[in-house]
Motif scaffolding. Structure first.
Motif, short mmCIF file in Angstrom:
data_model
loop_
_atom_site.label_atom_id
_atom_site.label_comp_id
_atom_site.label_asym_id
_atom_site.label_seq_id
_atom_site.Cartn_x
_atom_site.Cartn_y
_atom_site.Cartn_z
N GLN A 172 0.81 -1.39 -0.07
CA GLN A 172 0.15 0.13 -0.04
C GLN A 172 0.77 1.46 -0.12
OE1 GLN A 172 -1.93 -2.08 0.44
NE2 GLN A 172 -1.21 -3.58 2.02
N ASP A 173 2.07 1.17 0.33
CA ASP A 173 2.95 2.18 0.59
C ASP A 173 4.29 1.95 0.17
OD1 ASP A 173 3.66 4.73 1.87
OD2 ASP A 173 4.89 3.67 3.16
N GLN A 174 4.91 2.83 -0.50
CA GLN A 174 6.19 2.61 -1.18
C GLN A 174 7.16 2.64 -0.16
OE1 GLN A 174 6.82 5.70 -4.13
NE2 GLN A 174 5.65 4.50 -5.53
N GLY A 175 7.26 3.50 0.94
CA GLY A 175 8.02 3.32 1.94
C GLY A 175 8.25 1.85 2.69
N ALA A 176 7.02 1.28 2.88
CA ALA A 176 6.82 -0.06 3.39
C ALA A 176 7.67 -1.01 2.50
CB ALA A 176 5.59 -0.58 3.68
N GLU A 177 7.50 -0.87 1.20
CA GLU A 177 7.90 -1.68 0.21
C GLU A 177 9.59 -1.52 0.19
OE1 GLU A 177 6.63 -1.03 -3.78
OE2 GLU A 177 7.95 -2.41 -4.52
N PRO B 7 10.40 -5.96 8.68
CA PRO B 7 10.08 -4.66 8.55
C PRO B 7 8.64 -4.33 8.32
CG PRO B 7 11.73 -5.14 6.86
CD PRO B 7 11.49 -6.41 7.88
N THR B 8 8.21 -5.58 7.66
CA THR B 8 6.52 -5.32 7.17
C THR B 8 5.87 -6.70 7.87
OG1 THR B 8 6.72 -6.39 5.02
CG2 THR B 8 7.06 -3.79 5.27
N ALA B 9 4.58 -6.42 7.60
CA ALA B 9 3.80 -7.73 8.11
C ALA B 9 2.96 -8.38 7.00
CB ALA B 9 3.08 -7.22 9.19
N GLY B 10 1.97 -7.73 6.51
CA GLY B 10 1.11 -8.44 5.22
C GLY B 10 0.05 -8.77 5.88
N ARG B 11 -0.76 -9.39 5.20
CA ARG B 11 -2.10 -9.94 5.64
C ARG B 11 -1.97 -11.29 6.37
NH1 ARG B 11 -5.72 -10.87 0.95
NH2 ARG B 11 -6.28 -8.66 1.09
N ASP B 12 -1.26 -12.06 5.88
CA ASP B 12 -1.07 -13.38 6.67
C ASP B 12 0.11 -13.31 7.69
OD1 ASP B 12 -3.08 -14.50 5.05
OD2 ASP B 12 -1.68 -14.67 3.33
N ALA B 13 0.44 -12.32 8.20
CA ALA B 13 1.19 -12.13 9.18
C ALA B 13 1.23 -13.04 10.18
CB ALA B 13 1.24 -10.77 9.82
N THR B 14 2.34 -13.64 10.58
CA THR B 14 2.53 -14.18 12.14
C THR B 14 2.42 -13.30 13.16
OG1 THR B 14 4.96 -14.30 12.02
CG2 THR B 14 4.06 -15.97 10.93
N LEU B 15 2.19 -13.98 14.36
CA LEU B 15 2.38 -13.24 15.55
C LEU B 15 3.69 -12.37 15.65
CD1 LEU B 15 0.77 -15.30 18.52
CD2 LEU B 15 -0.03 -13.49 17.16
N TYR B 16 4.55 -13.15 15.30
CA TYR B 16 6.05 -12.62 15.58
C TYR B 16 6.00 -11.30 14.64
CZ TYR B 16 11.09 -11.97 14.88
OH TYR B 16 12.38 -11.40 14.82
N GLN B 17 5.57 -11.54 13.36
CA GLN B 17 5.63 -10.24 12.49
C GLN B 17 4.89 -9.17 12.99
OE1 GLN B 17 4.42 -12.48 8.94
NE2 GLN B 17 6.16 -11.77 7.97
N LEU B 18 3.58 -9.40 13.67
CA LEU B 18 2.93 -8.42 14.17
C LEU B 18 3.61 -7.77 15.48
CD1 LEU B 18 -0.74 -9.83 13.69
CD2 LEU B 18 0.35 -7.77 12.51
N LEU B 19 4.40 -8.29 16.11
CA LEU B 19 4.97 -7.72 17.47
C LEU B 19 5.15 -6.37 17.48
CD1 LEU B 19 7.05 -10.46 19.29
CD2 LEU B 19 5.00 -9.45 19.92
#
Lengths: 544, 308
Positions: free
Chosen positions: A261-266, B164-176
């Motif tokens: 959604q965001d280029q910064g995140a990418e 650095p990013t999570a995404g839709r199917d993020a694990t608990l660890y990714q969401l921390l």
């Protein structure tokens, strides 16, 4: 200990919620386990139906699923891909397309002329509301397929148009069909390289002229890759190799189009190695990008062209010398270096360098920074003491518009203010009503690689994006003559002559040509981007 | 109790329609040209415009459009976004990850706030109390637009502790990491409220009585003080849950989480009326239900409270 019960329950419920949250995420990241696959970052596409795709994200995904009739080399000359031959009559009016035999869609259907004809008819039919439908407007019979609302925006509903098929499309046999245009057009072959000219399989249609509801969720194409599962909106689109593909076979076995959604995140993911290619490095990361990526930060030409238009209908800009003076008052190099950090290049022509026939510096001294001459001209012509530059605030234009204003103030000693409109549509509405907006911030990205795609829409009297009302019959005439010219070389010569008229009239101030500034991870190599801001999926491969 | 719940449910119906009507009216008023917004800066032909206007009823009056919407709603149809996707599908995609994120954030925030709040409430004026005061001030002052990218840069990229990013199917660890960032939005206020509430109750008569009865310190604080102090905190947490579920726009954007906040933001940007109203309607329900639960929880904390 009254009340302990509910507390235990609450704790238990929280534990279950967390557990459930943890469990539901077990299936992620399976793309990492398949060898020889790569991931490329995109934004959420608007659509994956070829005739409804006009932006680069959808276009990028479609390029892996479909095989175009023609593609373009580095000089943007078309070469045949899915077509065996494309021939035309002397007037460039009737084009005969012969398909390479033996190709199939990924569901096994053979690719025939009908697949092209049906797809194009679907795209052109007005009530389908396909965003790319205007590409078909050069084909005979397009006008009869458009509904005309009898009272404009009033309550009466438009009658559905009678024609549902383009009369200009004729099937010769299973692998040959003919396209008749309303008038000659030398660049038709190039035009057919665009996404909306892809074929659609029979499986795409629920009935004649009606697309199945979910086709866009998992399109079936004639390309080297096929969908793996469905389009996972806002998350990812996975494609995998088609076995025994007859055309050029890509070097990777699968691509995951990761949606950001965001280029910064990418960019953060690119640096951390979680995505392999980012096609556009955000401007706020440019300063640190060369340190973060080293030689994995790359640039390639793009077709984008930024300029400001003069509202020629306003008296104060009617004098050519006022327009010339304002153009000379601007230091383009300074702007591209300081604000765009070299990610864009100064523009001194009216068409982009990526198209064939481009000549550098056609604008001549009018685009050279010359504050002294600018001031003389401006004073002599009696230019306005106060000017405005209008722009849309949602596009990140404020920085350079302000800089441009400062340069104008410095060079001409007049007052200049940047005026932000919330959206581009708001700006357009004011322009349409001929309100006083001052200079108009505009940009253009080509649809097909021809000079005509800049000259026609931007500067001809009835050009679709000629918002500023420039009109010069001599110019219109030369562009039209170029369209009718028997060869592209002759066409380019005529279009070149047309461009010199622009340099004299200065209907717009050319400012910058864009570049793709992209980066890739250590995992991949041979990353190339084409003129349409798409990664070349045939060349990219895994690093050793 | 039963009558209370029924009455609240009936009130919820009214609130729900009132809220959706307002949001619908606001979106309608803010809409300038959604079709142009859909195609970007590209010109659009008249016949396309006509076809799209027809499809999304953009020509009809406000009340007519609202009627279409309510009719759809009553038949369980949230409508179609201007991008052509069904809003119920979009909600089903966006909701789970936002729910997980906000639950994690609220657990983080509540744990820290209650533990630290109780300690500083008991030891007013101590070093710990002053230190938490200072830290919460900083966190309160730091806007999330700064905090989120900063956390991503330091912990996600430079140190590499978290993805650095999570995404839709993020694990608990990714969401921390995103959950921690999100928790910082609410932790400061919750902590302050806990502290004030505990400090006040420590001076209450019943605490003195409990002490006079020679109850252990842990029992006095753990049962008598804490339970009475939690009522305002629970109210606050309830409101925060609703807020976090709808308001994680910045965090979701920075950490690439395609949740509710992101969809709302996109809907507003592209003038996608149906999308915004669909999501807001759902959020209104969430808000109302959470608040009902909070009200019911009061009775658990304070048995004197009775619902009639």
């Amino acid at each position: 200990m009254r009340g302990n019960g509910p507390w235990k329950m609450a704790a238990g419920a929280a534990a279950i919620a967390l557990l459930a949250a943890g469990c539901s995420s077990g299936s992620s990241n399976d793309d990492q386990t398949v060898p020889n696959t790569i991931s490329i970052g995109i934004a959420e596409p608007e659509s994956l139906v070829p005739t409804n795709t006009t932006e680069s994200n959808g276009s990028q995904v479609l390029s892996s699923l479909f095989y175009p009739l023609v593609n373009f080399d580095e000089k943007s000359t078309p070469y045949l891909v899915a077509a065996e031959s494309i021939t035309h009559d002397k007037a460039n009016k009737v084009w005969t397309i012969k398909l390479r035999p033996g190709f199939t869609f990924s569901n096994g259907e053979p690719v025939t002329s009908d697949n092209y004809i049906n797809a194009w008819n679907y795209g052109a039919y007005g009530p389908n509301g396909q965003l790319a439908s205007f590409y078909f407007s050069k084909i005979e019979g397009y006008a009869a397929m458009q509904a005309v609302d009898p009272d404009g925006t009033g309550p009466k509903k438009a009658e559905p148009p009678k024609a549902t098929k383009l009369t200009g499309l004729k099937k010769i046999n299973d692998t040959t069909f003919q396209v008749t245009l309303t008038s000659g057009f030398a660049g038709w072959e190039s035009l057919m390289g665009y996404d909306c000219f892809y074929p659609l399989p029979k499986a795409a249609f629920a009935s004649e002229g009606v697309l199945t509801k979910d086709f866009g969720e998992a399109p079936i194409g004639n390309g080297p890759f096929k969908m793996k599962g469905k389009w996972q909106h806002d998350s990812q689109i996975q494609v995998e190799k088609v076995a025994d593909f007859k055309g050029t076979v890509p070097k990777v076995d699968g691509i995951t189009w990761k949606i950001y959604q965001d280029q910064g995140a990418e960019y953060a993911d690119l640096v951390a190695g979680n995505v392999d290619v980012q096609t556009k490095i955000p401007i706020e990361s440019l300063a640190s990008a060369s340190g973060d990526l080293g030689d994995r930060l790359q640039k390639s030409p793009s077709s984008s062209f930024s300029f400001v238009g003069f509202p020629i209908y306003e008296k104060e800009f009617a004098n050519r010398d006022v327009r010339r003076a304002l153009s000379m008052a601007i230091n383009r190099e300074d702007m591209t270096d300081q604000i765009f950090l070299g990610s864009e290049t100064p523009a001194k022509s009216f068409v982009s360098p990526v198209v064939e026939g481009y000549k550098p510096n056609t604008c001549g001294e009018n685009c050279e920074y010359n504050p002294i001459k600018a001031k003389q001209l401006y004073t002599a012509a009696g230019g306005p003491k106060d000017i405005k530059i209008s722009y849309n605030v949602d596009g990140g234009h404020k920085a350079w518009v302000d800089a441009m204003c400062n340069q104008i103030k410095g060079s001409l000693g007049i007052n200049c203010t940047g005026v932000g409109e919330p959206k581009f549509a708001d700006l357009l509405k004011k322009v349409e009503k001929k309100e006083s907006v001052g200079l108009i911030r505009l940009g253009w990205v080509m649809d097909y690689p021809l000079m005509e795609d800049y000259l026609g829409p931007l500067y001809t009297t009835d050009g679709s994006s000629n918002y500023y009302g420039y009109s010069n019959p001599a110019f219109d005439d030369l562009v039209r003559q170029g369209d009718d010219a028997p060869t592209t070389a002759q066409a380019e010569k005529l279009w070149g002559q047309a461009e010199t008229i622009l340099a004299q009239d200065m209907p717009v101030i050319p400012l910058r040509f864009g570049q793709n500034v992209f980066g890739h991870s250590e995992k991949v190599t041979n990353v190339n981007m084409d003129l349409f801001q798409k990664v070349d999926i045939y060349k990219i491969e895994l690093a050793e | 109790m039963f009558r209370f719940i029924v009455r609240r449910l009936l009130q919820m119906v009214l609130t729900f329609f009132g809220a959706t009507f307002l949001v619908y009216a606001l979106m309608f008023a803010a809409q300038s040209d959604p079709i142009q917004a859909l195609v970007g800066e590209r010109p659009i032909t008249d016949s396309q415009r006509a076809a799209l206007t027809e499809r999304y009823h953009l020509n009809d009056s406000f009340l007519q459009q609202y009627w279409y919407y309510v009719k759809g709603l009553l038949t369980g149809d949230l409508g179609t976004s201007l991008t052509g996707r069904r809003i119920s599908d979009m909600l089903a995609d966006a909701w789970p990850v936002t729910l997980r994120l906000s639950l994690m954030a609220i657990i983080f925030a509540a744990t820290i706030a209650i533990v630290a709040g109780v300690v500083s409430g008991i030891r007013r004026g101590s070093i710990f109390d002053n230190a938490t005061l200072f830290v919460t001030l900083i966190v309160l002052a730091m806007p999330i637009v700064v905090l989120a990218p900063l956390a991503q840069l330091i912990f996600g990229i430079k140190l590499g502790w978290f993805p650095p990013t999570a995404g839709r199917d993020a694990t608990l660890y990714q969401l921390l990491l995103p959950a921690a960032v999100l928790a910082s939005l609410v932790v400061a206020t919750e902590l302050r409220v806990t502290r004030a509430s505990v400090a006040e109750n420590m001076r209450a008569d019943y605490v003195r009585t409990a002490r006079a009865k020679a109850l252990t310190r842990s029992r006095v604080i753990g049962v008598h003080v804490l339970r009475n102090s939690l009522i305002p905190v629970v109210t606050l947490i309830g409101v925060d849950i609703g807020g976090l579920m709808s308001g994680a726009i910045v965090t979701e954007k920075v950490f690439n989480i395609p949740g509710v906040g992101f969809n709302l933001f996109r809907g507003i940007r592209t003038e996608d009326g149906p999308l915004v109203v669909g999501f807001v309607s759902f959020l209104v329900i969430v808000f109302l239900v959470v608040n009902l639960l909070v009200d019911l929880l009061y009775a658990v904390l304070d048995p004197r409270i009775r619902y009639e």
